[in-house]
Design a protein around this motif. Structure first.
Motif, PDB file in Angstrom:
ATOM      1  N   MET A 264       0.841  -1.177   0.000  1.00 49.45           N
ATOM      2  CA  MET A 264       0.000   0.000   0.000  1.00 49.45           C
ATOM      3  C   MET A 264       0.888   1.244   0.000  1.00 49.45           C
ATOM      4  SD  MET A 264      -2.783   1.096   2.841  1.00 49.45           S
ATOM      5  CE  MET A 264      -4.350   1.545   2.188  1.00 49.45           C
ATOM      6  N   ALA A 265       0.635   2.172  -0.907  1.00 51.14           N
ATOM      7  CA  ALA A 265       1.431   3.385  -1.011  1.00 51.14           C
ATOM      8  C   ALA A 265       1.081   4.361   0.109  1.00 51.14           C
ATOM      9  CB  ALA A 265       1.187   4.048  -2.367  1.00 51.14           C
ATOM     10  N   ALA A 266       2.096   5.049   0.601  1.00 48.28           N
ATOM     11  CA  ALA A 266       1.876   6.062   1.638  1.00 48.28           C
ATOM     12  C   ALA A 266       1.174   7.267   1.029  1.00 48.28           C
ATOM     13  CB  ALA A 266       3.209   6.477   2.232  1.00 48.28           C
ATOM     14  N   GLU A 267       0.313   7.875   1.822  1.00 45.16           N
ATOM     15  CA  GLU A 267      -0.386   9.079   1.369  1.00 45.16           C
ATOM     16  C   GLU A 267       0.611  10.227   1.302  1.00 45.16           C
ATOM     17  OE1 GLU A 267      -3.628   9.283   0.464  1.00 45.16           O
ATOM     18  OE2 GLU A 267      -3.831   7.147   0.826  1.00 45.16           O
ATOM     19  N   LYS A 268       0.501  11.032   0.248  1.00 44.83           N
ATOM     20  CA  LYS A 268       1.389  12.174   0.077  1.00 44.83           C
ATOM     21  C   LYS A 268       0.998  13.326   0.983  1.00 44.83           C
ATOM     22  CE  LYS A 268       3.295  12.002  -4.537  1.00 44.83           C
ATOM     23  NZ  LYS A 268       3.420  12.752  -5.787  1.00 44.83           N
ATOM     24  N   LEU A 269       1.992  13.998   1.495  1.00 45.23           N
ATOM     25  CA  LEU A 269       1.785  15.211   2.261  1.00 45.23           C
ATOM     26  C   LEU A 269       1.274  16.290   1.317  1.00 45.23           C
ATOM     27  CD1 LEU A 269       2.365  16.812   4.965  1.00 45.23           C
ATOM     28  CD2 LEU A 269       4.486  17.473   3.850  1.00 45.23           C
ATOM     29  N   SER A 270       0.268  17.042   1.740  1.00 40.08           N
ATOM     30  CA  SER A 270      -0.187  18.168   0.930  1.00 40.08           C
ATOM     31  C   SER A 270      -0.399  19.380   1.824  1.00 40.08           C
ATOM     32  CB  SER A 270      -1.475  17.831   0.169  1.00 40.08           C
ATOM     33  OG  SER A 270      -2.567  17.758   1.044  1.00 40.08           O
ATOM     34  N   VAL A 271      -0.166  20.558   1.252  1.00 36.26           N
ATOM     35  CA  VAL A 271      -0.320  21.821   1.956  1.00 36.26           C
ATOM     36  C   VAL A 271      -1.219  22.717   1.122  1.00 36.26           C
ATOM     37  CG1 VAL A 271       0.865  23.850   2.871  1.00 36.26           C
ATOM     38  CG2 VAL A 271       2.002  21.621   2.932  1.00 36.26           C
ATOM     39  N   LYS A 272      -2.273  23.233   1.736  1.00 35.85           N
ATOM     40  CA  LYS A 272      -3.178  24.177   1.082  1.00 35.85           C
ATOM     41  C   LYS A 272      -3.140  25.474   1.878  1.00 35.85           C
ATOM     42  CE  LYS A 272      -7.982  25.115   0.063  1.00 35.85           C
ATOM     43  NZ  LYS A 272      -9.364  24.813   0.446  1.00 35.85           N
ATOM     44  N   ILE A 273      -3.024  26.585   1.184  1.00 36.60           N
ATOM     45  CA  ILE A 273      -3.027  27.886   1.844  1.00 36.60           C
ATOM     46  C   ILE A 273      -4.428  28.463   1.718  1.00 36.60           C
ATOM     47  CG2 ILE A 273      -2.017  30.182   1.931  1.00 36.60           C
ATOM     48  CD1 ILE A 273       0.460  28.935   0.514  1.00 36.60           C
ATOM     49  N   ASN A 274      -5.125  28.566   2.844  1.00 33.19           N
ATOM     50  CA  ASN A 274      -6.469  29.141   2.832  1.00 33.19           C
ATOM     51  C   ASN A 274      -6.389  30.654   2.737  1.00 33.19           C
ATOM     52  OD1 ASN A 274      -7.844  26.764   2.979  1.00 33.19           O
ATOM     53  ND2 ASN A 274      -8.535  27.019   5.076  1.00 33.19           N
ATOM     54  N   LYS A 275      -7.158  31.248   1.845  1.00 34.15           N
ATOM     55  CA  LYS A 275      -7.168  32.702   1.706  1.00 34.15           C
ATOM     56  C   LYS A 275      -7.530  33.329   3.043  1.00 34.15           C
ATOM     57  CE  LYS A 275      -8.693  36.588  -0.986  1.00 34.15           C
ATOM     58  NZ  LYS A 275      -7.521  37.341  -0.583  1.00 34.15           N
ATOM     59  N   ASP A 276      -6.707  34.245   3.494  1.00 35.44           N
ATOM     60  CA  ASP A 276      -6.909  34.959   4.754  1.00 35.44           C
ATOM     61  C   ASP A 276      -7.059  34.023   5.951  1.00 35.44           C
ATOM     62  OD1 ASP A 276      -6.880  37.301   3.220  1.00 35.44           O
ATOM     63  OD2 ASP A 276      -9.056  37.349   3.040  1.00 35.44           O
ATOM     64  N   GLY A 277      -6.452  32.843   5.869  1.00 33.89           N
ATOM     65  CA  GLY A 277      -6.577  31.872   6.959  1.00 33.89           C
ATOM     66  C   GLY A 277      -5.353  30.999   7.088  1.00 33.89           C
ATOM     67  N   PRO A 278      -5.511  29.847   7.712  1.00 36.58           N
ATOM     68  CA  PRO A 278      -4.370  28.985   8.041  1.00 36.58           C
ATOM     69  C   PRO A 278      -3.870  28.145   6.872  1.00 36.58           C
ATOM     70  CG  PRO A 278      -6.383  27.929   8.722  1.00 36.58           C
ATOM     71  CD  PRO A 278      -6.778  29.295   8.212  1.00 36.58           C
ATOM     72  N   TYR A 279      -2.716  27.533   7.100  1.00 39.10           N
ATOM     73  CA  TYR A 279      -2.238  26.475   6.220  1.00 39.10           C
ATOM     74  C   TYR A 279      -2.993  25.207   6.616  1.00 39.10           C
ATOM     75  CZ  TYR A 279       1.947  29.387   5.491  1.00 39.10           C
ATOM     76  OH  TYR A 279       2.816  30.401   5.200  1.00 39.10           O
ATOM     77  N   ILE A 280      -3.522  24.476   5.661  1.00 38.12           N
ATOM     78  CA  ILE A 280      -4.165  23.196   5.930  1.00 38.12           C
ATOM     79  C   ILE A 280      -3.211  22.105   5.453  1.00 38.12           C
ATOM     80  CG2 ILE A 280      -6.152  21.702   5.518  1.00 38.12           C
ATOM     81  CD1 ILE A 280      -6.786  24.275   7.091  1.00 38.12           C
ATOM     82  N   ILE A 281      -2.776  21.279   6.375  1.00 39.80           N
ATOM     83  CA  ILE A 281      -1.804  20.238   6.093  1.00 39.80           C
ATOM     84  C   ILE A 281      -2.524  18.887   6.157  1.00 39.80           C
ATOM     85  CG2 ILE A 281       0.433  19.254   6.732  1.00 39.80           C
ATOM     86  CD1 ILE A 281       0.503  22.316   6.221  1.00 39.80           C
ATOM     87  N   GLN A 282      -2.345  18.085   5.120  1.00 38.74           N
ATOM     88  CA  GLN A 282      -2.959  16.760   5.085  1.00 38.74           C
ATOM     89  C   GLN A 282      -1.858  15.708   5.049  1.00 38.74           C
ATOM     90  OE1 GLN A 282      -5.434  15.953   1.664  1.00 38.74           O
ATOM     91  NE2 GLN A 282      -6.233  14.090   2.543  1.00 38.74           N
ATOM     92  N   ASN A 283      -2.063  14.658   5.808  1.00 36.50           N
ATOM     93  CA  ASN A 283      -1.149  13.504   5.856  1.00 36.50           C
ATOM     94  C   ASN A 283       0.236  13.831   6.405  1.00 36.50           C
ATOM     95  OD1 ASN A 283      -3.107  11.721   4.773  1.00 36.50           O
ATOM     96  ND2 ASN A 283      -2.685  12.562   2.750  1.00 36.50           N
TER      97      ASN A 283
END
Length: 66
Positions: free
Chosen positions: A1-20
């Motif tokens: 099973m492949a590991a889930e990739k780390l992802s970073v989303k920058i919310n407009k006027d808000g926080p960084y959302i980090i997944q995995n």
């Protein structure tokens, strides 16, 4: 099973959302608890740093340059 990739989303006027994010270490070298999704403060006003507590709304944080 492949590991889930780390992802970073920058919310407009808000926080960084980090997944995995499997490991998060603060400036003191302490490992912090992570979940599938975490929100990291960008405004500097959170009382739960490095995590976002919604303070960006109260202080009027914006992505826009003055």
């Amino acid at each position: 099973m492949a590991a889930e990739k780390l992802s970073v989303k920058i919310n407009k006027d808000g926080p960084y959302i980090i997944q995995n994010c499997k490991s998060l270490v603060n400036s003191k070298g302490e490992e912090l608890a992570t979940k599938e999704y975490i929100a990291l403060c960008r405004c500097g006003s959170s009382k739960n740093k490095p995590f976002c507590d919604g303070s960006h709304k109260a202080v009027g944080f914006t992505d826009e340059k003055n």
